[in-house]
Design an enzyme around this catalytic site. Structure first.
Site: not given
Length: 263
Positions: A144, A157, A161
């Site tokens: 991401s 997150y 990532k």
């Protein structure tokens, strides 16, 4: 451009909806056979049957949780049994988070670590020997933009990532001797069902104009002033996994409409 993917075997996780489904369709359009993994069995089976019918390829559904060793073992066994191996792995399964570092419990950190990082580690351990036996292959990890440009509300997150991106770099260096290329893709805003669901929830009590909400998000974050469609991202992903990208090794590609604020 012929990507020479006809008859290749592609393993995709998170394949029943959104980016994963669009990528599955794009590979199928090139004549690749698919092993599709996701948790929701009914939706997955429906997607696999439709893709096989529309594109004339084999599409095997494997309902499992890739965040578990049992789920990964199921995928590896299915790839071996149904296709005798695999040529491409697209690690796509993942989800956003919402917490603060001070408040998030260990269990939440561990669950995202298993989903975003250990799933990719375990799938590599299981599928790389099968790829080597076929002469090589490609692995693409879907991280991401948040791996390098974090959003404040989802630190878990962001961190996991970022770890996935670093895993890709190390794995690329380790596997290129076996003719297996590993790269990372860092998408920006992609109009998935999750974005639409969230926008509808956030605007339910203020008139319900979820489209205007999403336009505001795009205007704020992306110079292109819109979300990408999953199909736009899929085209780039399929190219990266093909032999036409044969010199791409250990790289990270931002497909973000200009959202990244640095060079």
């Amino acid at each position: 451009m012929d990507l020479n993917l006809r008859g290749k075997v592609v393993v995709l996780t998170g394949a029943s909806v959104g980016i994963g489904l669009a990528v599955a369709e794009a590979f199928a359009a090139e004549g690749a056979n698919l092993l599709l993994a996701a948790r929701q069995e009914d939706r997955l089976r429906e997607a696999a049957a439709r893709i096989a019918r529309e594109f004339g390829v084999s599409a095997v559904p494997v309902a499992c949780d890739v965040a578990t060793t049992a789920g990964v073992d199921k995928i590896v066994a299915a790839a071996s049994t149904n296709f005798g191996g695999a040529d491409v792995l697209f690690n796509n399964a993942g989800t956003g988070s919402n917490e603060t570092i001070m408040d998030a419990p260990d269990e939440k950190w561990q669950s995202y670590w298993d989903l975003h990082v250990m799933a990719a580690v375990r799938l590599a351990r299981g599928l790389v020997p099968l790829m080597k036996a076929r002469g090589g292959g490609a692995i693409l990890n879907n991280a991401s933009i948040c791996a390098t440009q974090p959003l404040g509300y989802e630190p878990i997150y962001n961190v996991t990532k970022a770890a996935l991106m670093m895993l890709s770099k190390n794995l690329a260096n380790e596997l290129i001797k076996d003719n297996i290329r590993v790269n990372t893709i860092n998408p920006g805003l992609v109009l998935t069902p999750d974005w639409i669901k969230t926008a509808k929830e956030l605007t339910r009590d203020s008139g319900g104009d979820w489209e205007a909400h999403l336009q505001h998000v795009a205007d704020e974050h992306a110079p292109i002033r819109r979300f990408a469609t999953p199909a736009e991202l899929a085209s780039f992903i399929v190219f990266l996994c093909s032999e036409r990208a044969s010199y791409s090794v250990g790289s990270t590609y931002f497909v973000d409409g200009g959202m990244l604020k640095t060079v």
